[in-house]
Design a protein around this motif. Structure first.
Motif, mmCIF file in Angstrom:
data_model
loop_
_atom_site.group_PDB
_atom_site.id
_atom_site.type_symbol
_atom_site.label_atom_id
_atom_site.label_comp_id
_atom_site.label_asym_id
_atom_site.label_seq_id
_atom_site.Cartn_x
_atom_site.Cartn_y
_atom_site.Cartn_z
ATOM 1 N N GLY A 99 0.806 -1.219 0.000
ATOM 2 C CA GLY A 99 0.000 0.000 0.000
ATOM 3 C C GLY A 99 0.838 1.267 0.000
ATOM 4 O O GLY A 99 0.686 2.122 -0.901
ATOM 5 N N PRO A 100 1.750 1.441 0.971
ATOM 6 C CA PRO A 100 2.599 2.630 0.972
ATOM 7 C C PRO A 100 3.429 2.766 -0.294
ATOM 8 O O PRO A 100 3.664 3.882 -0.778
ATOM 9 N N ARG A 101 3.844 1.629 -0.867
ATOM 10 C CA ARG A 101 4.649 1.690 -2.095
ATOM 11 C C ARG A 101 3.786 2.188 -3.253
ATOM 12 O O ARG A 101 4.239 2.980 -4.090
ATOM 13 N N LEU A 102 2.540 1.730 -3.311
ATOM 14 C CA LEU A 102 1.637 2.194 -4.362
ATOM 15 C C LEU A 102 1.418 3.702 -4.268
ATOM 16 O O LEU A 102 1.385 4.402 -5.293
ATOM 17 N N ARG A 103 1.263 4.194 -3.035
ATOM 18 C CA ARG A 103 1.044 5.632 -2.858
ATOM 19 C C ARG A 103 2.279 6.418 -3.287
ATOM 20 O O ARG A 103 2.166 7.467 -3.939
ATOM 21 N N ARG A 104 3.473 5.927 -2.936
ATOM 22 C CA ARG A 104 4.706 6.635 -3.312
ATOM 23 C C ARG A 104 4.858 6.706 -4.823
ATOM 24 O O ARG A 104 5.233 7.749 -5.378
ATOM 25 N N ILE A 105 4.595 5.588 -5.490
ATOM 26 C CA ILE A 105 4.730 5.561 -6.947
ATOM 27 C C ILE A 105 3.739 6.523 -7.595
ATOM 28 O O ILE A 105 4.078 7.271 -8.523
ATOM 29 N N ARG A 106 2.505 6.532 -7.097
ATOM 30 C CA ARG A 106 1.479 7.403 -7.695
ATOM 31 C C ARG A 106 1.803 8.876 -7.482
ATOM 32 O O ARG A 106 1.754 9.673 -8.434
ATOM 33 N N THR A 107 2.162 9.241 -6.238
ATOM 34 C CA THR A 107 2.443 10.657 -5.952
ATOM 35 C C THR A 107 3.721 11.119 -6.640
ATOM 36 O O THR A 107 3.821 12.274 -7.060
ATOM 37 N N ARG A 108 4.691 10.224 -6.761
ATOM 38 C CA ARG A 108 5.933 10.592 -7.447
ATOM 39 C C ARG A 108 5.671 10.917 -8.916
ATOM 40 O O ARG A 108 6.363 11.741 -9.509
ATOM 41 N N ARG A 109 4.678 10.261 -9.489
ATOM 42 C CA ARG A 109 4.350 10.498 -10.890
ATOM 43 C C ARG A 109 3.314 11.606 -11.058
ATOM 44 O O ARG A 109 2.931 11.930 -12.191
ATOM 45 N N GLY A 110 2.832 12.141 -9.934
ATOM 46 C CA GLY A 110 1.870 13.228 -10.007
ATOM 47 C C GLY A 110 0.501 12.800 -10.493
ATOM 48 O O GLY A 110 -0.204 13.576 -11.152
ATOM 49 N N VAL A 111 0.119 11.565 -10.200
ATOM 50 C CA VAL A 111 -1.173 11.029 -10.644
ATOM 51 C C VAL A 111 -2.154 11.063 -9.480
ATOM 52 O O VAL A 111 -1.837 10.637 -8.368
ATOM 53 N N THR A 112 -3.355 11.553 -9.717
ATOM 54 C CA THR A 112 -4.378 11.586 -8.673
ATOM 55 C C THR A 112 -5.108 10.248 -8.626
ATOM 56 O O THR A 112 -5.058 9.447 -9.576
ATOM 57 N N LEU A 113 -5.791 10.009 -7.509
ATOM 58 C CA LEU A 113 -6.589 8.787 -7.393
ATOM 59 C C LEU A 113 -7.678 8.739 -8.458
ATOM 60 O O LEU A 113 -7.980 7.679 -9.013
ATOM 61 N N THR A 114 -8.255 9.912 -8.760
ATOM 62 C CA THR A 114 -9.301 9.976 -9.781
ATOM 63 C C THR A 114 -8.762 9.568 -11.145
ATOM 64 O O THR A 114 -9.378 8.772 -11.869
#
Length: 205
Positions: free
Chosen positions: A19-34
């Motif tokens: 879970g934390p790894r998924l969040r890091r990858i998403r935020t690092r790429r500037g992608v929102t949950l939406t």
């Protein structure tokens, strides 16, 4: 029992870190949950619960996320890195003057070696033992005594033999010999290309 519990603990730790790894990858790429929900077809709430650890990761969830981020699945689950494949050669000396470099690191039915045979290893001392051996001459001239055969192999030539047959190999005395050796009970056979060692001319009657 203890080993199984340790394995289960390791799996649980790995899953808890997804879970934390998924969040890091998403935020690092500037992608929102939406945006990620739209790209993967997974609901925003499911993605949020997955990142917070409230939803157990599964292959059905991780594959679309990996494809959306264009990263290997291993990066999402934190698979261990591949170890260094290079073999660290540690030469050793045997029989007083022969240098042997093991080319395989793990024990097994087949072992590979590089041997450097000095010029003074030229007195046959046949021996026998269980196994099968393949020899390939890298440089120099190798003398191979096998039962009643006395052969000379040059660079690029190879031989194979059952080591239960009395055998010995070394230099012809002309210089050092570099040899690759494969020793085991099974394996691909190599063609023998050698010529008999020239016999000394017989004295005239």
């Amino acid at each position: 029992m203890e080993e199984r519990e340790e394995d289960q603990d390791a799996i649980a730790r790995t899953l808890s870190e997804v879970g934390p790894r998924l969040r890091r990858i998403r935020t690092r790429r500037g992608v929102t949950l939406t945006a990620l929900a739209e790209a993967t077809g997974i609901s925003k709430s499911t993605l949020s619960r997955l990142e917070s650890g409230q939803r157990r990761p599964s292959l059905e969830l991780l594959l679309p996320i990996a494809q959306a981020h264009q990263v290997p699945l291993d990066e999402l689950v934190g698979a261990p890195e591949v170890g260094d494949p290079r073999v660290r050669l540690t030469p050793r000396t045997v029989h007083g003057n022969t240098t042997v470099l093991p080319l395989t690191r793990q024990p097994g039915p087949q072992q590979a070696y590089k041997m450097i045979l000095p010029p003074d290893r030229n007195t046959p001392q046949p021996c026998t033992h269980e196994g099968y051996e393949w020899l390939y001459v890298l440089s120099g001239r190798l003398r191979l005594v096998l039962a009643d055969h006395d052969l000379v192999l040059g660079s690029g030539e190879a031989a194979e033999f059952d080591t239960r047959v009395p055998h010995w190999f070394g230099s012809t005395g002309d210089g050092a010999v570099e040899v690759l050796s494969l020793f085991g009970r099974q394996g691909e056979r190599m063609h023998v290309r050698a010529r008999p060692r020239s016999a000394e001319p017989s004295p005239s009657p």
